[in-house]
Design a protein around this motif. Structure first.
Motif, PDB file in Angstrom:
ATOM      1  N   MET A   1      54.016  42.321  36.272  1.00 45.78           N
ATOM      2  CA  MET A   1      54.838  41.273  36.862  1.00 45.78           C
ATOM      3  C   MET A   1      56.137  41.114  36.081  1.00 45.78           C
ATOM      4  SD  MET A   1      54.292  37.244  36.979  1.00 45.78           S
ATOM      5  CE  MET A   1      54.695  37.268  35.257  1.00 45.78           C
ATOM      6  N   PHE A  89      49.403  38.464  38.915  1.00 48.93           N
ATOM      7  CA  PHE A  89      49.245  39.811  38.375  1.00 48.93           C
ATOM      8  C   PHE A  89      48.325  40.628  39.267  1.00 48.93           C
ATOM      9  CE2 PHE A  89      50.675  37.672  34.582  1.00 48.93           C
ATOM     10  CZ  PHE A  89      51.470  38.623  33.994  1.00 48.93           C
ATOM     11  N   GLU A  91      46.938  42.331  42.290  1.00 50.39           N
ATOM     12  CA  GLU A  91      47.553  42.807  43.521  1.00 50.39           C
ATOM     13  C   GLU A  91      46.567  42.658  44.664  1.00 50.39           C
ATOM     14  OE1 GLU A  91      48.566  46.686  42.225  1.00 50.39           O
ATOM     15  OE2 GLU A  91      50.583  46.087  41.618  1.00 50.39           O
ATOM     16  N   THR A  98      38.793  51.576  44.171  1.00 52.57           N
ATOM     17  CA  THR A  98      37.620  52.094  43.468  1.00 52.57           C
ATOM     18  C   THR A  98      36.876  50.950  42.795  1.00 52.57           C
ATOM     19  OG1 THR A  98      38.849  52.452  41.442  1.00 52.57           O
ATOM     20  CG2 THR A  98      38.796  54.283  43.000  1.00 52.57           C
ATOM     21  N   ALA A  99      35.661  51.229  42.353  1.00 49.56           N
ATOM     22  CA  ALA A  99      34.852  50.193  41.703  1.00 49.56           C
ATOM     23  C   ALA A  99      35.524  49.698  40.435  1.00 49.56           C
ATOM     24  CB  ALA A  99      33.477  50.762  41.383  1.00 49.56           C
ATOM     25  N   ILE A 100      36.194  50.630  39.734  1.00 49.46           N
ATOM     26  CA  ILE A 100      36.853  50.259  38.484  1.00 49.46           C
ATOM     27  C   ILE A 100      38.014  49.322  38.754  1.00 49.46           C
ATOM     28  CG2 ILE A 100      38.082  51.168  36.488  1.00 49.46           C
ATOM     29  CD1 ILE A 100      36.567  53.770  36.886  1.00 49.46           C
ATOM     30  N   GLN A 101      38.806  49.664  39.764  1.00 49.29           N
ATOM     31  CA  GLN A 101      39.950  48.812  40.108  1.00 49.29           C
ATOM     32  C   GLN A 101      39.490  47.410  40.480  1.00 49.29           C
ATOM     33  OE1 GLN A 101      41.801  51.095  43.180  1.00 49.29           O
ATOM     34  NE2 GLN A 101      43.207  52.104  41.776  1.00 49.29           N
ATOM     35  N   ARG A 102      38.396  47.374  41.246  1.00 52.69           N
ATOM     36  CA  ARG A 102      37.865  46.099  41.698  1.00 52.69           C
ATOM     37  C   ARG A 102      37.398  45.266  40.509  1.00 52.69           C
ATOM     38  NH1 ARG A 102      34.626  43.262  45.642  1.00 52.69           N
ATOM     39  NH2 ARG A 102      32.747  42.706  44.521  1.00 52.69           N
ATOM     40  N   CYS A 103      36.715  45.933  39.595  1.00 50.13           N
ATOM     41  CA  CYS A 103      36.206  45.248  38.401  1.00 50.13           C
ATOM     42  C   CYS A 103      37.358  44.666  37.591  1.00 50.13           C
ATOM     43  CB  CYS A 103      35.403  46.237  37.561  1.00 50.13           C
ATOM     44  SG  CYS A 103      34.982  45.642  35.950  1.00 50.13           S
ATOM     45  N   ILE A 104      38.400  45.474  37.372  1.00 52.17           N
ATOM     46  CA  ILE A 104      39.535  45.006  36.573  1.00 52.17           C
ATOM     47  C   ILE A 104      40.266  43.885  37.292  1.00 52.17           C
ATOM     48  CG2 ILE A 104      41.767  45.696  35.627  1.00 52.17           C
ATOM     49  CD1 ILE A 104      40.585  48.414  35.046  1.00 52.17           C
ATOM     50  N   HIS A 107      37.809  40.708  37.089  1.00 62.21           N
ATOM     51  CA  HIS A 107      37.480  40.178  35.769  1.00 62.21           C
ATOM     52  C   HIS A 107      38.653  40.115  34.812  1.00 62.21           C
ATOM     53  CE1 HIS A 107      33.408  41.350  37.204  1.00 62.21           C
ATOM     54  NE2 HIS A 107      33.218  40.112  36.829  1.00 62.21           N
ATOM     55  N   PHE A 108      39.754  40.751  35.160  1.00 62.84           N
ATOM     56  CA  PHE A 108      40.894  40.652  34.249  1.00 62.84           C
ATOM     57  C   PHE A 108      42.108  40.000  34.904  1.00 62.84           C
ATOM     58  CE2 PHE A 108      44.625  42.546  32.079  1.00 62.84           C
ATOM     59  CZ  PHE A 108      44.445  41.901  30.881  1.00 62.84           C
ATOM     60  N   PHE A 109      42.632  40.607  35.960  1.00 64.95           N
ATOM     61  CA  PHE A 109      43.899  40.102  36.503  1.00 64.95           C
ATOM     62  C   PHE A 109      43.754  38.727  37.151  1.00 64.95           C
ATOM     63  CE2 PHE A 109      45.080  44.690  36.446  1.00 64.95           C
ATOM     64  CZ  PHE A 109      46.045  44.553  35.483  1.00 64.95           C
ATOM     65  N   LYS A 111      41.567  36.438  36.401  1.00 68.60           N
ATOM     66  CA  LYS A 111      41.382  35.442  35.330  1.00 68.60           C
ATOM     67  C   LYS A 111      42.698  35.182  34.614  1.00 68.60           C
ATOM     68  CE  LYS A 111      36.528  35.913  34.286  1.00 68.60           C
ATOM     69  NZ  LYS A 111      35.576  36.499  33.356  1.00 68.60           N
ATOM     70  N   LEU A 112      43.483  36.245  34.479  1.00 67.34           N
ATOM     71  CA  LEU A 112      44.798  36.101  33.843  1.00 67.34           C
ATOM     72  C   LEU A 112      45.665  35.161  34.663  1.00 67.34           C
ATOM     73  CD1 LEU A 112      46.845  36.990  31.726  1.00 67.34           C
ATOM     74  CD2 LEU A 112      47.290  39.017  33.066  1.00 67.34           C
TER      75      LEU A 112
ATOM     76  N   LEU B  94      53.552  45.039  32.593  1.00 68.83           N
ATOM     77  CA  LEU B  94      52.502  45.501  33.486  1.00 68.83           C
ATOM     78  C   LEU B  94      53.091  46.323  34.619  1.00 68.83           C
ATOM     79  CD1 LEU B  94      50.149  42.441  33.766  1.00 68.83           C
ATOM     80  CD2 LEU B  94      49.859  44.504  32.461  1.00 68.83           C
ATOM     81  N   ARG B  99      48.186  49.638  34.246  1.00 75.11           N
ATOM     82  CA  ARG B  99      46.998  49.460  35.084  1.00 75.11           C
ATOM     83  C   ARG B  99      46.111  50.699  35.023  1.00 75.11           C
ATOM     84  NH1 ARG B  99      47.733  45.000  38.755  1.00 75.11           N
ATOM     85  NH2 ARG B  99      49.842  44.252  38.451  1.00 75.11           N
ATOM     86  N   GLU B 103      42.268  51.221  33.543  1.00 76.80           N
ATOM     87  CA  GLU B 103      41.166  51.802  34.317  1.00 76.80           C
ATOM     88  C   GLU B 103      40.510  52.934  33.537  1.00 76.80           C
ATOM     89  OE1 GLU B 103      42.489  52.966  38.240  1.00 76.80           O
ATOM     90  OE2 GLU B 103      43.395  51.003  38.535  1.00 76.80           O
ATOM     91  N   VAL B 106      38.407  51.556  30.699  1.00 78.72           N
ATOM     92  CA  VAL B 106      37.159  50.945  31.174  1.00 78.72           C
ATOM     93  C   VAL B 106      36.164  52.036  31.540  1.00 78.72           C
ATOM     94  CG1 VAL B 106      36.118  49.591  33.023  1.00 78.72           C
ATOM     95  CG2 VAL B 106      38.203  48.801  31.954  1.00 78.72           C
ATOM     96  N   PHE B 204      45.952  35.941  26.248  1.00 77.67           N
ATOM     97  CA  PHE B 204      44.770  36.160  27.089  1.00 77.67           C
ATOM     98  C   PHE B 204      44.328  37.622  27.037  1.00 77.67           C
ATOM     99  CE2 PHE B 204      42.791  37.322  31.106  1.00 77.67           C
ATOM    100  CZ  PHE B 204      41.765  36.402  31.157  1.00 77.67           C
ATOM    101  N   ILE B 208      40.345  39.545  25.924  1.00 73.27           N
ATOM    102  CA  ILE B 208      39.392  40.236  26.793  1.00 73.27           C
ATOM    103  C   ILE B 208      39.124  41.631  26.246  1.00 73.27           C
ATOM    104  CG2 ILE B 208      38.985  41.102  29.121  1.00 73.27           C
ATOM    105  CD1 ILE B 208      39.038  38.150  29.148  1.00 73.27           C
ATOM    106  N   LEU B 213      34.592  44.397  30.260  1.00 69.89           N
ATOM    107  CA  LEU B 213      34.915  44.849  31.615  1.00 69.89           C
ATOM    108  C   LEU B 213      33.977  45.974  32.022  1.00 69.89           C
ATOM    109  CD1 LEU B 213      38.820  44.880  31.655  1.00 69.89           C
ATOM    110  CD2 LEU B 213      37.293  43.201  32.638  1.00 69.89           C
ATOM    111  N   HIS B 216      30.646  44.649  32.998  1.00 69.00           N
ATOM    112  CA  HIS B 216      30.703  44.091  34.354  1.00 69.00           C
ATOM    113  C   HIS B 216      30.600  45.206  35.384  1.00 69.00           C
ATOM    114  CE1 HIS B 216      31.354  39.919  33.618  1.00 69.00           C
ATOM    115  NE2 HIS B 216      32.404  40.109  32.845  1.00 69.00           N
ATOM    116  N   LEU B 217      31.320  46.313  35.079  1.00 68.78           N
ATOM    117  CA  LEU B 217      31.338  47.447  36.013  1.00 68.78           C
ATOM    118  C   LEU B 217      29.952  48.044  36.175  1.00 68.78           C
ATOM    119  CD1 LEU B 217      33.079  49.435  37.674  1.00 68.78           C
ATOM    120  CD2 LEU B 217      33.295  50.800  35.611  1.00 68.78           C
ATOM    121  N   ILE B 226      29.373  47.542  45.089  1.00 72.79           N
ATOM    122  CA  ILE B 226      30.673  48.192  44.902  1.00 72.79           C
ATOM    123  C   ILE B 226      31.635  47.799  46.011  1.00 72.79           C
ATOM    124  CG2 ILE B 226      31.869  50.398  44.789  1.00 72.79           C
ATOM    125  CD1 ILE B 226      29.435  51.555  43.448  1.00 72.79           C
TER     126      ILE B 226
END
Lengths: 138, 226
Positions: A1, A89, A91, A98-104, A107-109, A111-112, B94, B99, B103, B106, B204, B208, B213, B216-217, B226
């Motif tokens: 951002m 932040f 998107e 993907t599962a990884i993108q979804r997780c991040i 759980h990260f963006f 929350k940020l 960012l 990004r 990934e 993680v 922040f 983390i 992360l 969680h995954l 998924i």
């Protein structure tokens, strides 16, 4: 951002109006000369802020802009959200996420974004204009 | 001969309590000039009329020095190679680079052994050419380790890597606006908003853990969600 010039100049415009507020409207040319910004660009930003309901434009000789509310009632976060379109932040998820993108994202963006919203909660234009120069002391 | 452990504990606690009460007495005898500065009431040299003005002047000078130091520091910090280790303190930007690095990290922390570029590429959907580029700063900041050979690949360097470290390694300094070198920095009242934003984000991100992360995954994959 990244915060674009629209967000930055819009905020400076509001701060300037709040600092030189009186009963009379303030012409954009004054703000432009005080802040060292282009008047043409300020007109665009002011239009956006008027549509968002933060400014009232007064036409005619001696016309200009006024804050529509007290500066204690203008939240900085809302202003930035209006000017930037969206200051998140996280998107908008695409179809093939993907599962990884979804997780991040979850759980990260997200929350940020919550954290940023939490920090700016209750921060008004009045707080910005009231800031004392000696807060930087020592 | 050293006194017994119990006696030592007792003595230190008494000393500590004395210290606390002395501090308390001192504070009650002071006027609070600012949150960081207490002025003793008892000394006329410090709190008496004209002297107070001198102190005010002194603080103005102090303020100037603080400004000079800040400018000096920001100039010094631009030399990223020298200050690579302090780099993360100043936050991150960012973009897709950050990004994608996140990934990758993680994914790497979900793996047990070494991961080849190809397997990372399959899991994350990032092209292997771009992954090679992403790995360079991560390796430079000791966030990943690489190994050559048949069983080679990349693996995570330590357990306690934070997202902030990853993002700042791949992206550099996070500044929401290019106001950093602006001359009006101290006069501009909107500047505090931007530094507030910057501080929030980097604080922040440094809380983390990538490890969290990853867990969680793993949990979401085990649950089939998924």
């Amino acid at each position: 951002m990244k915060v674009s010039t629209r967000g930055r100049y819009g905020l400076r415009l509001l701060v300037d109006l709040a600092e030189h507020s009186s009963e009379l409207p303030v012409a954009l040319s004054q703000v432009a000369s005080r802040q060292g910004l282009s008047e043409k660009y300020l007109q665009q930003v002011a239009l956006l802020l008027t549509r968002g309901g933060y400014l009232v434009s007064v036409k005619g000789a001696g016309g200009g802009y006024l804050l529509s509310r007290k500066s204690e009632q203008i939240l900085i976060y809302d202003v930035l959200d209006l000017l930037e379109g969206n200051i998140a932040f996280a998107e908008i998820p695409q179809k093939e996420e993907t599962a990884i993108q979804r997780c991040i994202r979850i759980h990260f963006f997200q929350k940020l974004d919550e954290k940023v919203a939490q920090t700016f909660e209750g921060v008004t234009l009045a707080d910005v204009t009231k800031a004392e120069w000696f807060t930087y002391m020592i | 001969m050293a006194p017994a452990a119990g006696v030592r504990v007792w003595a230190s606690s008494v000393l500590f309590m004395n210290r606390v009460s002395a501090l308390y007495r001192f504070e009650t005898d002071c006027t609070m000039v600012s949150p960081r500065f207490l002025l003793p009431k008892a000394y006329p040299m410090v709190s008496g009329g004209p002297y107070f003005l001198c102190w005010a002047l002194f603080f103005v000078y102090l303020h100037d020095f603080a400004m000079i130091w800040r400018v000096h520091r920001s100039e010094r910090m631009t030399n990223l190679d020298v200050c690579a280790k302090c780099w993360y303190l100043y936050g991150m930007k960012l973009s897709t680079k950050g990004r994608y690095s996140l990934e990758t990290m993680v994914y790497l922390s979900t793996c047990r052994g070494n991961c080849s570029i190809r397997s990372i590429s399959e899991a994350t959907g990032i092209s292997s050419g771009y992954l090679e580029q992403l790995m360079i700063p991560l390796k430079r900041f000791n966030l990943v380790e690489s190994e050559r050979g048949v069983q080679g690949g990349y693996r995570i360097a330590r357990k306690d890597i934070t997202c902030g470290e990853v993002l700042s390694a791949s992206e550099g300094i996070f500044t929401p606006t290019p106001c950093e070198d602006c001359i009006q920095n101290d006069a501009c009242k909107t500047h505090q908003i931007w530094s507030m934003l910057q501080d929030t984000v980097s604080e922040f991100a440094h809380q983390i853990l990538v490890e969290d992360l990853a867990s969680h995954l793993v949990a979401s994959e085990a649950g089939g969600g998924i």
